[in-house]
Design an enzyme around this catalytic site. Sequence first.
Site, PDB file in Angstrom:
ATOM      1  N   ASP A  39       0.853  -1.304   0.097  1.00 23.37           N
ATOM      2  CA  ASP A  39      -0.069   0.019   0.092  1.00 23.37           C
ATOM      3  C   ASP A  39       0.754   1.265   0.029  1.00 23.37           C
ATOM      4  O   ASP A  39       0.479   2.397  -0.636  1.00 23.37           O
ATOM      5  CB  ASP A  39      -0.848   0.131   1.359  1.00 23.37           C
ATOM      6  CG  ASP A  39      -1.990  -1.101   1.114  1.00 23.37           C
ATOM      7  OD1 ASP A  39      -2.323  -1.493  -0.036  1.00 23.37           O
ATOM      8  OD2 ASP A  39      -2.387  -1.601   2.172  1.00 23.37           O
ATOM      9  N   GLU A 115     -14.560 -26.815 -21.869  1.00 20.52           N
ATOM     10  CA  GLU A 115     -14.281 -25.876 -20.975  1.00 20.52           C
ATOM     11  C   GLU A 115     -15.615 -25.775 -19.991  1.00 20.52           C
ATOM     12  O   GLU A 115     -16.689 -25.758 -20.523  1.00 20.52           O
ATOM     13  CB  GLU A 115     -13.823 -24.635 -21.536  1.00 20.52           C
ATOM     14  CG  GLU A 115     -12.850 -24.661 -22.220  1.00 20.52           C
ATOM     15  CD  GLU A 115     -12.479 -23.324 -23.311  1.00 20.52           C
ATOM     16  OE1 GLU A 115     -11.808 -22.247 -22.693  1.00 20.52           O
ATOM     17  OE2 GLU A 115     -13.300 -23.246 -24.265  1.00 20.52           O
ATOM     18  N   LYS A 117     -18.641 -23.607 -18.405  1.00 23.29           N
ATOM     19  CA  LYS A 117     -19.328 -22.372 -18.968  1.00 23.29           C
ATOM     20  C   LYS A 117     -19.646 -21.634 -17.764  1.00 23.29           C
ATOM     21  O   LYS A 117     -20.627 -21.817 -16.981  1.00 23.29           O
ATOM     22  CB  LYS A 117     -20.499 -22.738 -19.756  1.00 23.29           C
ATOM     23  CG  LYS A 117     -21.079 -21.454 -20.419  1.00 23.29           C
ATOM     24  CD  LYS A 117     -22.327 -22.010 -21.071  1.00 23.29           C
ATOM     25  CE  LYS A 117     -23.319 -20.767 -21.851  1.00 23.29           C
ATOM     26  NZ  LYS A 117     -23.629 -19.840 -20.858  1.00 23.29           N
ATOM     27  N   ASP A 119     -20.864 -18.457 -15.522  1.00 21.66           N
ATOM     28  CA  ASP A 119     -22.226 -17.887 -15.345  1.00 21.66           C
ATOM     29  C   ASP A 119     -21.750 -16.311 -15.023  1.00 21.66           C
ATOM     30  O   ASP A 119     -21.735 -15.879 -13.957  1.00 21.66           O
ATOM     31  CB  ASP A 119     -23.166 -18.483 -14.530  1.00 21.66           C
ATOM     32  CG  ASP A 119     -24.464 -17.830 -14.971  1.00 21.66           C
ATOM     33  OD1 ASP A 119     -24.826 -17.190 -15.946  1.00 21.66           O
ATOM     34  OD2 ASP A 119     -25.437 -18.000 -14.084  1.00 21.66           O
ATOM     35  N   TYR A 229     -10.980 -16.885 -22.074  1.00 20.85           N
ATOM     36  CA  TYR A 229     -11.532 -18.308 -22.957  1.00 20.85           C
ATOM     37  C   TYR A 229     -11.245 -18.269 -24.497  1.00 20.85           C
ATOM     38  O   TYR A 229     -11.297 -19.284 -25.291  1.00 20.85           O
ATOM     39  CB  TYR A 229     -12.839 -18.840 -22.500  1.00 20.85           C
ATOM     40  CG  TYR A 229     -13.881 -17.866 -22.940  1.00 20.85           C
ATOM     41  CD1 TYR A 229     -14.255 -17.465 -24.232  1.00 20.85           C
ATOM     42  CD2 TYR A 229     -14.788 -17.502 -21.821  1.00 20.85           C
ATOM     43  CE1 TYR A 229     -15.139 -16.809 -24.581  1.00 20.85           C
ATOM     44  CE2 TYR A 229     -15.785 -16.474 -22.194  1.00 20.85           C
ATOM     45  CZ  TYR A 229     -16.169 -15.984 -23.480  1.00 20.85           C
ATOM     46  OH  TYR A 229     -17.032 -15.304 -23.797  1.00 20.85           O
ATOM     47  N   LYS A 317     -25.781 -27.369 -21.630  1.00 23.58           N
ATOM     48  CA  LYS A 317     -26.284 -26.589 -20.430  1.00 23.58           C
ATOM     49  C   LYS A 317     -26.816 -27.787 -19.591  1.00 23.58           C
ATOM     50  O   LYS A 317     -27.661 -28.381 -19.943  1.00 23.58           O
ATOM     51  CB  LYS A 317     -27.336 -25.447 -20.639  1.00 23.58           C
ATOM     52  CG  LYS A 317     -26.744 -24.394 -21.636  1.00 23.58           C
ATOM     53  CD  LYS A 317     -27.601 -23.141 -21.521  1.00 23.58           C
ATOM     54  CE  LYS A 317     -27.387 -22.521 -20.457  1.00 23.58           C
ATOM     55  NZ  LYS A 317     -28.031 -21.181 -20.418  1.00 23.58           N
ATOM     56  N   CYS A 411     -44.073  -9.999  16.419  1.00 25.79           N
ATOM     57  CA  CYS A 411     -42.637 -10.568  16.475  1.00 25.79           C
ATOM     58  C   CYS A 411     -42.320 -11.650  16.969  1.00 25.79           C
ATOM     59  O   CYS A 411     -42.867 -11.974  18.249  1.00 25.79           O
ATOM     60  CB  CYS A 411     -41.631  -9.194  16.968  1.00 25.79           C
ATOM     61  SG  CYS A 411     -39.915 -10.273  17.053  1.00 25.79           S
ATOM     62  N   CYS A 414     -40.144 -11.216  20.408  1.00 20.78           N
ATOM     63  CA  CYS A 414     -40.465 -10.178  21.485  1.00 20.78           C
ATOM     64  C   CYS A 414     -41.916  -9.792  21.580  1.00 20.78           C
ATOM     65  O   CYS A 414     -42.161  -9.392  22.694  1.00 20.78           O
ATOM     66  CB  CYS A 414     -39.572  -9.209  21.559  1.00 20.78           C
ATOM     67  SG  CYS A 414     -40.146  -7.719  20.054  1.00 20.78           S
ATOM     68  N   CYS A 429     -40.184  -5.805  12.992  1.00 19.98           N
ATOM     69  CA  CYS A 429     -40.321  -5.602  14.240  1.00 19.98           C
ATOM     70  C   CYS A 429     -39.880  -4.206  14.565  1.00 19.98           C
ATOM     71  O   CYS A 429     -38.676  -4.017  14.417  1.00 19.98           O
ATOM     72  CB  CYS A 429     -39.703  -6.612  15.023  1.00 19.98           C
ATOM     73  SG  CYS A 429     -39.678  -6.322  16.950  1.00 19.98           S
ATOM     74  N   CYS A 435     -35.662  -5.793  21.118  1.00 17.00           N
ATOM     75  CA  CYS A 435     -35.919  -7.307  20.617  1.00 17.00           C
ATOM     76  C   CYS A 435     -34.400  -7.926  20.518  1.00 17.00           C
ATOM     77  O   CYS A 435     -33.499  -7.621  19.969  1.00 17.00           O
ATOM     78  CB  CYS A 435     -36.560  -6.980  19.204  1.00 17.00           C
ATOM     79  SG  CYS A 435     -36.779  -8.365  18.361  1.00 17.00           S
TER      80      CYS A 435
END
Length: 720
Positions: A39, A115, A117, A119, A229, A317, A411, A414, A429, A435
Amino acid sequence: MPADDNIQHQITALTERLHHLNYQYYQRDISEVPDQEFDQMLAQLAQLEKDYPQFAHPNSPTQRVGGTITKQFPTAEHRYPMLSLGNTYSEADLREFDERVRRGLEGAAVQYVCELKFDGVAMSLTYQDGQLTQGVTRGDGTRGDVVTSNVRTIRNLPLHLRPAGPPQPADFEVRGEIFMPLPVFAELNAEREANGEALLANPRNAASGALKLQDSALVAARKLRFFAYSFLMPGRSMFPTHSASLEALHAWGLPVSDTWRVCGTIEQVLDFVHEWDKKRFTLPVATDGIVIKVDDFRQQELLGFTAKSPRWAIAYKYPAEAARTRLHTIQYQVGRTGAVTPVALLDPVPLAGTVVKRASVHNANQIAALDLRLGDLVFVEKGGEIIPKITGVDLASRPANAVPIIYPTECPACGTPLIRPEGEAHFRCPNERACPPQLKAKLEHFVSRKALDIDGLGAETVGRFFDLRLVSNAASLYDLPAKAAELAQLERMGEKSVQRLLTGLEQSKQIPFDRVLFGLGIRYVGETVAEKLAQHYRTMDALAAASATELAAVPEVGGVIAESVAAWFQEPENRQLIEGLRAAGLQLALTGEAPQPQSDRLAGLTFVLSGVFEQHSREALQHLIQQNGGKITGSISKKLSYLVAGDKMGPAKREKATELKVPIITEDELLAMLPTSFDAEDAVLDQMLGDSTAAAPTPAAATATGQTPSAGAGEQGSLF
């Protein structure tokens, strides 16, 4: 050596060194230097580039942090059309593909490359003389959007190629997939859920949305990754085969997944398909199939193309994996912001590589839309192969005694009556003061890695302390040193664990103000918003005193966030919490000197900025106004001095300004009111670099600039 030559040599040496360190870290999982040293080199390079811009490299490592504002993405024509592949879900179709290929090659021997695929978002990258010069989306296959500044923020993508492997062409193109790793996607959705925001559907949509962001700094925060690819160049390829080109891309420093394989027969192709049917779920990246390509480039030329796709490639697929199981009950979970989320408890069923026992139902609307009933046989899929969700009900098998689901009105934790804010899907809630799950979740958020990151005090431990009533809120954590003897008596603690915890608490007092602000868990205030608010107001007291209107004028802060922040600080209990943190010694202000005003030209004037501006980003213009004595507000009133109108400004603001006789000026007219030597973008850069160069970088700074201390091989694995 002349001074200029020396500076140029320093910039070049730092640039090359940082490129090498990035390659080692993101491609080989090797950290050659400590994060702090990395850094410091990056900050030194940024300062040199600012002082001597004529020597800056276009693909400098400083581009990784982003910060470029793109009002609109220009389009560019693809030199080589980005065609779609033919898809199939059938193994019989793969055999037919093999037969067509062999007929087209008149029986010649053929090899395929298989290869995964991934997404994500298809991307075309141009490299000239080893430098990344352009990134273009697929678009319509003929033209796409130029998103180069956003692409440059992707950490594992080389901006400058390595001089290794075969000689590189002077000009070539790389095709690949930009994606969001699954752990990053899960983390992003968890943060959105905690902030009460709608969840992202899948990693592909998340990656696509990130690439369309106008601020490349926000793109950098999404931690996108890239796999190459395909290799393309003018004329005939310098490689005999696709597999040889993949090896060359890898040698040049481009990330290529190590999962591809050369197959000599269609049976070997099918073996590859079967192998990855289940194995793909172990990867930290979403996949949806296998791409099969003829390996030999000459054979690809002989086979040619149809109007829409190549004849030498096909995508298999995997069908969306679904399972049918019994819904037993609905469990209602209360989150940090009070959102009550229904979770379906199911008979255990194997799905996509795991055993699913629970599934998301999202909210009351989905329960009603699916007409879910207890005892139903339901269909479960994994959304984006990550989050199990109920997609339907087997109504033909519904038992006669199936019980309609009635959403609770109180809730579950609580007993407080639930509310449903207008326009929101979740019931909430409102009892945020008492809570238990909300209070516990707030503590877990405060000690989390992105907030205070207290060593020895993770979510499980702090939750245990809450249950034992040793802590109640963030400020009470700093009372734990007085309870050291009691802590040491707890099971699984001991003196060493207690000492580690106490050291972690003490070190957390040096965590920067923006992370403390994020740790408070104010609704809608994520990491980016917390950083923007901290930079703008610089102290907690100044932030607490700001009105919703003033807050809405801060970059990246809209009306909804502004109302939430203003309301939070108006609560006496929250102000008491701030005082407790102040007494404990936490950082409630930015260190270093605040940027000094450039002039008082705009003293006493207030401005509203609306629309998209040509010469400067809105953030830069806002900073410019403030550095010359002016004030920014988010609403138009009679007290407003000027409305600065950019392109695509909403008609409502223009009409209101005209009605109230507020002067409407352009960006050029605003700039004419200021000293001619003032540069808005430089002012923003000064502000960004100010604190980072004044002191040793923190873990947060390491995350923003280059190497993430906690990433390493655990995050990246062999694929990254």
